[in-house]
Design a protein around this motif. Structure first.
Motif, PDB file in Angstrom:
ATOM      1  N   UNK A  52       0.813  -1.214   0.000  1.00  6.67           N
ATOM      2  CA  UNK A  52       0.000   0.000   0.000  1.00  6.67           C
ATOM      3  C   UNK A  52       0.846   1.262   0.000  1.00  6.67           C
ATOM      4  N   UNK A  53       1.927   1.246   0.771  1.00  5.13           N
ATOM      5  CA  UNK A  53       2.828   2.408   0.802  1.00  5.13           C
ATOM      6  C   UNK A  53       3.526   2.594  -0.548  1.00  5.13           C
ATOM      7  N   UNK A  60       2.417   9.664  -5.699  1.00  6.76           N
ATOM      8  CA  UNK A  60       3.112  10.918  -5.396  1.00  6.76           C
ATOM      9  C   UNK A  60       4.186  11.205  -6.437  1.00  6.76           C
ATOM     10  N   UNK A  61       4.946  10.188  -6.803  1.00  4.93           N
ATOM     11  CA  UNK A  61       6.030  10.382  -7.766  1.00  4.93           C
ATOM     12  C   UNK A  61       5.503  10.799  -9.138  1.00  4.93           C
ATOM     13  N   UNK A  64       3.510  14.523  -8.422  1.00  6.53           N
ATOM     14  CA  UNK A  64       4.223  15.661  -7.845  1.00  6.53           C
ATOM     15  C   UNK A  64       5.677  15.772  -8.295  1.00  6.53           C
ATOM     16  N   UNK A  65       6.270  14.672  -8.723  1.00  5.40           N
ATOM     17  CA  UNK A  65       7.697  14.690  -9.064  1.00  5.40           C
ATOM     18  C   UNK A  65       7.964  14.348 -10.537  1.00  5.40           C
ATOM     19  N   UNK A  66       6.916  14.307 -11.345  1.00  2.96           N
ATOM     20  CA  UNK A  66       7.060  14.098 -12.797  1.00  2.96           C
ATOM     21  C   UNK A  66       7.914  12.874 -13.106  1.00  2.96           C
ATOM     22  N   UNK A  67       7.482  11.725 -12.551  1.00  2.00           N
ATOM     23  CA  UNK A  67       8.222  10.484 -12.770  1.00  2.00           C
ATOM     24  C   UNK A  67       8.222  10.070 -14.242  1.00  2.00           C
ATOM     25  N   UNK A 235       9.645   1.704  -5.905  1.00  2.27           N
ATOM     26  CA  UNK A 235       8.836   2.106  -7.060  1.00  2.27           C
ATOM     27  C   UNK A 235       9.706   2.155  -8.313  1.00  2.27           C
ATOM     28  N   UNK A 236      10.886   2.764  -8.206  1.00  3.05           N
ATOM     29  CA  UNK A 236      11.795   2.831  -9.347  1.00  3.05           C
ATOM     30  C   UNK A 236      12.212   1.456  -9.828  1.00  3.05           C
ATOM     31  N   UNK A 237      12.511   0.559  -8.891  1.00  4.44           N
ATOM     32  CA  UNK A 237      12.921  -0.800  -9.257  1.00  4.44           C
ATOM     33  C   UNK A 237      11.780  -1.538  -9.958  1.00  4.44           C
ATOM     34  N   UNK A 238      10.574  -1.395  -9.421  1.00  5.46           N
ATOM     35  CA  UNK A 238       9.413  -2.066 -10.015  1.00  5.46           C
ATOM     36  C   UNK A 238       9.149  -1.551 -11.424  1.00  5.46           C
ATOM     37  N   UNK A 239       9.279  -0.242 -11.616  1.00  4.43           N
ATOM     38  CA  UNK A 239       9.052   0.331 -12.944  1.00  4.43           C
ATOM     39  C   UNK A 239      10.060  -0.218 -13.946  1.00  4.43           C
ATOM     40  N   UNK A 240      11.316  -0.339 -13.532  1.00  6.67           N
ATOM     41  CA  UNK A 240      12.323  -0.932 -14.416  1.00  6.67           C
ATOM     42  C   UNK A 240      11.944  -2.363 -14.766  1.00  6.67           C
ATOM     43  N   UNK A 241      11.455  -3.112 -13.771  1.00  4.03           N
ATOM     44  CA  UNK A 241      11.028  -4.479 -14.032  1.00  4.03           C
ATOM     45  C   UNK A 241       9.853  -4.552 -14.995  1.00  4.03           C
TER      46      UNK A 241
END
Length: 268
Positions: A52-53, A60-61, A64-67, A235-241
């Protein structure tokens, strides 16, 4: 009963529904174990946040942070480095696998260089190329090129000698043997090699974006580590995956579109 036993027969095909179900099950089990460890309080959130977190951090990323900008920057860098390695490595690997003179001249040098870590060359790349995009692409190129070239060489070398001898017996010229026998027989293996090495290219992303990067998933991951934002890192690791899975599926689709005779029933 026989169908169940077939699941454990080496190299035997399985129904596509079973294949997909097992794939989904592996992810469900991973998510379940993760949930038990985090929601059950066995692992502190600092070390492993709850699913959930992670979802909340992803929202948020992105908002708010333009991921999205970081994702596009990383995709461009990895694709650039990989394409440069492929454009040079595939023809060179084919020549090395087809002609012994090329193998003798190039293979020992590539075998020597491929053991050198790409990260060790970052100071030199900065000195030679500066701290712009060229340096980051060079890191990914260096980490991918040597393995890609040598794997293409092995694929080409493994073309059946019987096919080549038969072509010569039928009067095919040396050039014709290359274009009509060696190259077509090598293409499935070359496409599969590109699929594998594209995945390797992504493993060098964080290394490439460590120095003087202001965008990219690797940059975001390193910044998050500095401020102990574990959920952002994951989150970054999951997106790469996820990107990797999409690329892998795209290559598999291309593989079976180009070489439909190699598809075996029951497995996607």
């Amino acid at each position: 009963m026989l169908q169940k036993l077939k699941l454990f027969v080496p190299k035997a095909d399985i129904p596509a529904s079973v294949y997909v179900s097992l794939t989904v099950l592996s992810f469900v089990l991973l998510l379940g174990a993760w949930s038990v460890l985090t929601y059950g309080g066995f692992v502190p959130p600092l070390f492993l946040p709850t699913p959930g977190q992670i979802i909340a951090s992803a929202v948020v990323l992105f908002t708010e942070f333009d991921l999205t900008k970081d994702i596009l920057a990383s995709v461009a860098r990895v694709t650039g480095g990989f394409l440069l390695a492929a454009v040079i490595g595939v023809p060179l690997g084919i020549l090395m696998g087809s002609l012994k003179v090329f193998e003798a001249f190039v293979e020992p040098l590539l075998g020597f260089l491929r053991y050198m870590p790409a990260s060790a060359f970052i100071p030199l790349f900065i000195l030679w190329l500066g701290i712009g995009e060229s340096e980051k692409v060079a890191v990914i190129f260096f980490g991918t090129f040597f393995q890609l070239t040598l794997m293409v060489m092995d694929v080409t070398k493994n073309v059946s000698q019987a096919l080549i001898d038969t072509a010569y017996t039928l009067g095919v010229s040396k050039r014709g043997v290359f274009w009509r026998v060696i190259l077509p027989a090598s293409m499935p293996g070359i496409v599969d090699t590109l699929r594998i090495t594209f995945g390797w290219a992504w493993t060098y992303l964080v290394v490439a974006e460590i120095v003087a990067a202001s965008s990219g998933l690797g940059h975001m991951i390193m910044q998050s580590q500095r401020f102990l934002k574990t959920s952002h890192i994951i989150v970054g690791i999951i997106i790469i995956g996820v990107i990797g899975i999409i690329i892998d599926l795209a290559f598999k689709w291309l593989y079976y579109r180009l070489f439909p005779w190699l598809r075996k029933g029951g497995v996607a």
